[in-house]
Design a protein around this motif. Sequence first.
Motif, PDB file in Angstrom:
ATOM      1  N   SER A 154       5.329   3.899 -13.515  1.00 14.25           N
ATOM      2  CA  SER A 154       4.973   2.751 -12.251  1.00 14.25           C
ATOM      3  C   SER A 154       5.718   1.571 -12.405  1.00 14.25           C
ATOM      4  CB  SER A 154       3.620   2.630 -11.845  1.00 14.25           C
ATOM      5  OG  SER A 154       3.470   1.926 -11.116  1.00 14.25           O
ATOM      6  N   PHE A 155       5.676   0.888 -13.456  1.00 14.14           N
ATOM      7  CA  PHE A 155       6.005  -0.291 -13.702  1.00 14.14           C
ATOM      8  C   PHE A 155       7.554  -0.490 -13.430  1.00 14.14           C
ATOM      9  CE2 PHE A 155       7.709  -3.773 -16.272  1.00 14.14           C
ATOM     10  CZ  PHE A 155       7.099  -4.906 -15.793  1.00 14.14           C
ATOM     11  N   ASP A 156       8.351   0.507 -14.030  1.00 14.82           N
ATOM     12  CA  ASP A 156       9.872   0.312 -13.942  1.00 14.82           C
ATOM     13  C   ASP A 156      10.422   1.185 -12.935  1.00 14.82           C
ATOM     14  OD1 ASP A 156      10.884   2.312 -16.702  1.00 14.82           O
ATOM     15  OD2 ASP A 156       9.704   2.877 -15.014  1.00 14.82           O
ATOM     16  N   ASP A 157       9.525   1.944 -12.074  1.00 20.62           N
ATOM     17  CA  ASP A 157      10.221   2.693 -10.863  1.00 20.62           C
ATOM     18  C   ASP A 157      11.007   1.822  -9.944  1.00 20.62           C
ATOM     19  OD1 ASP A 157      10.107   5.455  -9.634  1.00 20.62           O
ATOM     20  OD2 ASP A 157       9.697   4.144  -7.943  1.00 20.62           O
ATOM     21  N   PHE A 158      12.279   2.678  -9.580  1.00 24.31           N
ATOM     22  CA  PHE A 158      13.123   1.627  -8.824  1.00 24.31           C
ATOM     23  C   PHE A 158      13.294   2.618  -7.453  1.00 24.31           C
ATOM     24  CE2 PHE A 158      17.329   0.867  -6.923  1.00 24.31           C
ATOM     25  CZ  PHE A 158      17.203  -0.293  -6.491  1.00 24.31           C
ATOM     26  N   ILE A 159      13.725   3.714  -7.676  1.00 23.97           N
ATOM     27  CA  ILE A 159      14.170   4.622  -6.536  1.00 23.97           C
ATOM     28  C   ILE A 159      13.021   4.783  -5.453  1.00 23.97           C
ATOM     29  CG2 ILE A 159      15.130   6.846  -5.694  1.00 23.97           C
ATOM     30  CD1 ILE A 159      16.258   6.815  -8.473  1.00 23.97           C
ATOM     31  N   ILE A 160      11.865   5.264  -5.951  1.00 26.03           N
ATOM     32  CA  ILE A 160      10.698   5.467  -4.734  1.00 26.03           C
ATOM     33  C   ILE A 160      10.200   4.173  -4.320  1.00 26.03           C
ATOM     34  CG2 ILE A 160       8.352   6.188  -4.733  1.00 26.03           C
ATOM     35  CD1 ILE A 160       9.055   8.210  -6.742  1.00 26.03           C
ATOM     36  N   TRP A 205       0.932  -1.293   0.090  1.00 19.49           N
ATOM     37  CA  TRP A 205       0.120   0.074   0.181  1.00 19.49           C
ATOM     38  C   TRP A 205       0.968   1.230  -0.104  1.00 19.49           C
ATOM     39  CZ3 TRP A 205      -4.575  -0.417  -1.613  1.00 19.49           C
ATOM     40  CH2 TRP A 205      -5.273  -1.774  -1.482  1.00 19.49           C
ATOM     41  N   THR A 206       1.986   1.304   0.610  1.00 16.06           N
ATOM     42  CA  THR A 206       2.949   2.439   0.722  1.00 16.06           C
ATOM     43  C   THR A 206       3.371   2.714  -0.504  1.00 16.06           C
ATOM     44  OG1 THR A 206       4.720   1.132   1.593  1.00 16.06           O
ATOM     45  CG2 THR A 206       3.350   2.327   3.211  1.00 16.06           C
ATOM     46  N   ILE A 207       3.664   1.616  -1.473  1.00 21.56           N
ATOM     47  CA  ILE A 207       4.237   1.621  -2.644  1.00 21.56           C
ATOM     48  C   ILE A 207       3.284   2.118  -3.697  1.00 21.56           C
ATOM     49  CG2 ILE A 207       5.138   0.357  -4.672  1.00 21.56           C
ATOM     50  CD1 ILE A 207       6.372  -1.615  -2.954  1.00 21.56           C
ATOM     51  N   LEU A 208       1.982   1.756  -3.388  1.00 24.50           N
ATOM     52  CA  LEU A 208       0.853   2.167  -4.448  1.00 24.50           C
ATOM     53  C   LEU A 208       0.858   3.558  -4.093  1.00 24.50           C
ATOM     54  CD1 LEU A 208      -1.474   1.561  -6.277  1.00 24.50           C
ATOM     55  CD2 LEU A 208      -3.026   0.709  -4.303  1.00 24.50           C
ATOM     56  N   ILE A 209       0.461   4.168  -2.922  1.00 18.18           N
ATOM     57  CA  ILE A 209       0.112   5.456  -2.591  1.00 18.18           C
ATOM     58  C   ILE A 209       1.564   6.374  -3.176  1.00 18.18           C
ATOM     59  CG2 ILE A 209       0.160   7.325  -0.766  1.00 18.18           C
ATOM     60  CD1 ILE A 209      -1.224   4.995   1.093  1.00 18.18           C
ATOM     61  N   ALA A 210       2.427   5.950  -3.089  1.00 17.20           N
ATOM     62  CA  ALA A 210       3.869   6.443  -3.611  1.00 17.20           C
ATOM     63  C   ALA A 210       3.689   6.655  -5.149  1.00 17.20           C
ATOM     64  CB  ALA A 210       5.179   6.044  -3.050  1.00 17.20           C
ATOM     65  N   HIS A 211       3.122   5.558  -5.789  1.00 23.78           N
ATOM     66  CA  HIS A 211       3.379   5.847  -7.139  1.00 23.78           C
ATOM     67  C   HIS A 211       2.139   6.501  -7.777  1.00 23.78           C
ATOM     68  CE1 HIS A 211       5.984   1.762  -8.166  1.00 23.78           C
ATOM     69  NE2 HIS A 211       6.280   2.716  -7.472  1.00 23.78           N
ATOM     70  N   VAL A 212       1.093   6.651  -6.913  1.00 21.58           N
ATOM     71  CA  VAL A 212      -0.224   7.438  -7.572  1.00 21.58           C
ATOM     72  C   VAL A 212       0.413   8.953  -7.468  1.00 21.58           C
ATOM     73  CG1 VAL A 212      -2.385   8.127  -6.949  1.00 21.58           C
ATOM     74  CG2 VAL A 212      -1.952   5.663  -6.777  1.00 21.58           C
ATOM     75  N   MET A 213       0.892   9.258  -6.196  1.00 18.55           N
ATOM     76  CA  MET A 213       1.511  10.721  -6.150  1.00 18.55           C
ATOM     77  C   MET A 213       2.681  10.925  -7.340  1.00 18.55           C
ATOM     78  SD  MET A 213       1.956  11.032  -1.924  1.00 18.55           S
ATOM     79  CE  MET A 213       2.135  12.759  -2.105  1.00 18.55           C
TER      80      MET A 213
END
Length: 265
Positions: free
Chosen positions: A200-206, A133-141
């Motif tokens: 979102s799919f290829d994000d690594f840092i966040i 859920w924290t990954i999902l929230i971060a990706h939406v932002m």
Amino acid sequence: MQWLRRNLVVIAGLGTLAYLIVPNVVVTVFSFNNPNGRFNYAWQEFSLDAWKDPCGVADLCGSLSLSLQIAAWSTLGATVLGTMIAFALVRYRFRARGTINSLIFLPMAMPEIVMAASLLALFLNMGVELGFWTILIAHVMFCLSFVVAAVKARVLSMDPRLEEAARDLYAGPVQTFVRVTLPIAAPGIAAGALLSFALSFDDFIITNFNSGNTVTFPMFVWGSAQRGTPVQINVIGTAMFAIAVIVVVAGQAISNRRKKTALPH
């Protein structure tokens, strides 16, 4: 020299395109490799083993499935919120509109590591457990700004007289939006959604900062690079690239067909 001057833009475009495609070609070629050691960096012999068993490496398909789920949900959230924000910024005048307009685009200009660290500090101070859920929230932002930019550009180019004509023909607000506004804005919304999914799919840092013990596909690839790179990673990369190309080509073909249909005979 005259021929070179006339075709300089085309040559530069083709050169840039080749520069961008070469890494994908290398990935595709090495997806058919059969390396002797753990690292798939040198060509050994042609093999289809990795294509026959793309999930042959432990946790690879699990991390891929997780990345696809996060990308899908974050795309849905960012697209819905971004579309509403874009319409609000273009169509309405309200206090602090300029400030909000500037703040929306901060994530696009801000280094990812700054946003990642800020979100991590926020989640830790709130006592939120790091994970899906924290990954999902971060990706939406993170993806929200890109959707707003794409949709806003489309909304700005829309002709308001079309919606006025629909209202003059006694169409209600919902009917006008569904039958007139939404179809016109659809290309911008689709572009924002596709961009959001890719980011979102290829994000690594966040993701790395806010994942806890959750491992997404980019994190799996990074971890594998430390101890050995399985050929299956190249297989997944090739398949994703092929799907992206097919989607873009299909979208362009549909758009061209609609334009030809709309032209008067």
